[in-house]
Write an enzyme that holds these catalytic residues in place. Structure first.
Site, PDB file in Angstrom:
ATOM      1  N   HIS A 170     -16.693 -53.749  38.245  1.00  0.00           N
ATOM      2  CA  HIS A 170     -16.255 -53.596  40.414  1.00  0.00           C
ATOM      3  C   HIS A 170     -15.026 -54.133  41.329  1.00  0.00           C
ATOM      4  CE1 HIS A 170     -17.353 -57.613  38.845  1.00  0.00           C
ATOM      5  NE2 HIS A 170     -17.141 -57.956  40.294  1.00  0.00           N
ATOM      6  N   CYS A 224     -27.123 -54.396  31.176  1.00  0.00           N
ATOM      7  CA  CYS A 224     -26.241 -54.735  32.573  1.00  0.00           C
ATOM      8  C   CYS A 224     -26.655 -54.870  34.220  1.00  0.00           C
ATOM      9  CB  CYS A 224     -24.902 -54.245  31.869  1.00  0.00           C
ATOM     10  SG  CYS A 224     -23.605 -54.154  33.894  1.00  0.00           S
TER      11      CYS A 224
HETATM   12  P1  AMP Z   1     -17.555 -61.057  40.737  1.00  0.00           P
HETATM   13  O1  AMP Z   1     -17.091 -62.133  40.297  1.00  0.00           O
HETATM   14  O2  AMP Z   1     -16.236 -59.696  41.068  1.00  0.00           O
HETATM   15  O3  AMP Z   1     -18.113 -60.229  39.272  1.00  0.00           O
HETATM   16  O4  AMP Z   1     -19.218 -60.671  41.581  1.00  0.00           O
HETATM   17  C1  AMP Z   1     -19.838 -60.538  40.855  1.00  0.00           C
HETATM   18  C2  AMP Z   1     -20.497 -60.166  42.529  1.00  0.00           C
HETATM   19  O5  AMP Z   1     -21.560 -59.100  42.496  1.00  0.00           O
HETATM   20  C3  AMP Z   1     -20.890 -61.435  42.887  1.00  0.00           C
HETATM   21  O6  AMP Z   1     -20.032 -61.550  44.570  1.00  0.00           O
HETATM   22  C4  AMP Z   1     -22.507 -60.782  43.341  1.00  0.00           C
HETATM   23  O7  AMP Z   1     -22.972 -61.425  45.086  1.00  0.00           O
HETATM   24  C5  AMP Z   1     -22.407 -59.930  43.765  1.00  0.00           C
HETATM   25  N1  AMP Z   1     -24.034 -59.203  43.153  1.00  0.00           N
HETATM   26  C6  AMP Z   1     -24.684 -60.465  42.077  1.00  0.00           C
HETATM   27  N2  AMP Z   1     -25.876 -59.529  42.109  1.00  0.00           N
HETATM   28  C7  AMP Z   1     -26.015 -58.799  42.822  1.00  0.00           C
HETATM   29  C8  AMP Z   1     -26.490 -57.762  42.623  1.00  0.00           C
HETATM   30  N3  AMP Z   1     -27.823 -57.236  42.857  1.00  0.00           N
HETATM   31  N4  AMP Z   1     -26.445 -56.874  44.175  1.00  0.00           N
HETATM   32  C9  AMP Z   1     -25.200 -55.953  44.321  1.00  0.00           C
HETATM   33  N5  AMP Z   1     -24.556 -57.420  44.636  1.00  0.00           N
HETATM   34  C10 AMP Z   1     -24.897 -58.630  43.518  1.00  0.00           C
HETATM   35 ZN    ZN Z   2     -22.963 -52.394  33.163  1.00  0.00          ZN
END
Ligand code: AMP
Ligand code: ZN
Length: 137
Positions: free
Chosen positions: A98, A3
């Site tokens: 998140h 993850c």
């Molecule tokens: P969600 O659609 O709510 O699952 O959003 C996932 C979020 O994770 C997106 O806004 C991405 O830009 C963010 N994300 C993906 N990889 C990373 C990372 N390595 N560090 C920080 N944010 C990330």
């Molecule tokens: Zn996790």
């Protein structure tokens, strides 16, 4: 451990962490929709809020409040949109719960949470409320 957000919490991936404590971590979204777009997570993996252990829930929301206050002080936005993409139909891409904290400014071109979907119910509000209330029995 595969993850992505567990890896960020465990410092296996370097990220812009803005707050962390024993139970929770907050870090900048890598593709921010606004200055200070921040993710707040529990260190304990759960796919979504339904799977989150009760004892992790209060710490997560306390951190949400703390981090929102930190961003408010640092960046002085006019407001926030705070939300969870819960499940793939709702746009969840990372399967570690998140909470997005997105600072908002007057005339930033965004919309309210109401802009996310327009799918009006076909049943009465009374009928829907009954179903939800009865599910708690
Ligand atoms: P969600 O659609 O709510 O699952 O959003 C996932 C979020 O994770 C997106 O806004 C991405 O830009 C963010 N994300 C993906 N990889 C990373 C990372 N390595 N560090 C920080 N944010 C990330
Ligand atoms: Zn996790």
């Amino acid at each position: 451990m595969e993850c992505l957000f567990c890896k960020i919490a465990n410092k296996e991936i370097r990220d812009n962490v803005v707050y962390e404590d024993e139970k929770t971590v907050a870090f900048l979204d890598i593709n921010p929709r606004a200055d200070g777009h921040t993710m707040v997570i529990s260190r304990v993996h759960s796919n979504n809020i339904l799977d989150l252990d009760d004892k992790e829930t209060a710490p997560l929301f306390l951190t949400l409040k703390r981090v929102t206050a930190m961003i408010d002080k640092a960046l002085k936005p006019d407001g926030f949109t705070i939300g969870i993409n819960h499940g793939s139909s709702a746009g969840q891409a990372v399967d570690h719960l998140h909470i997005h904290v997105i600072p908002r400014w007057k005339n930033d071109g965004g919309s309210s949470i109401h802009g996310v979907v327009g799918n009006p119910p076909r049943e009465s509000l009374d009928a829907i409320a009954e179903k939800i209330k009865n599910s708690n029995k």
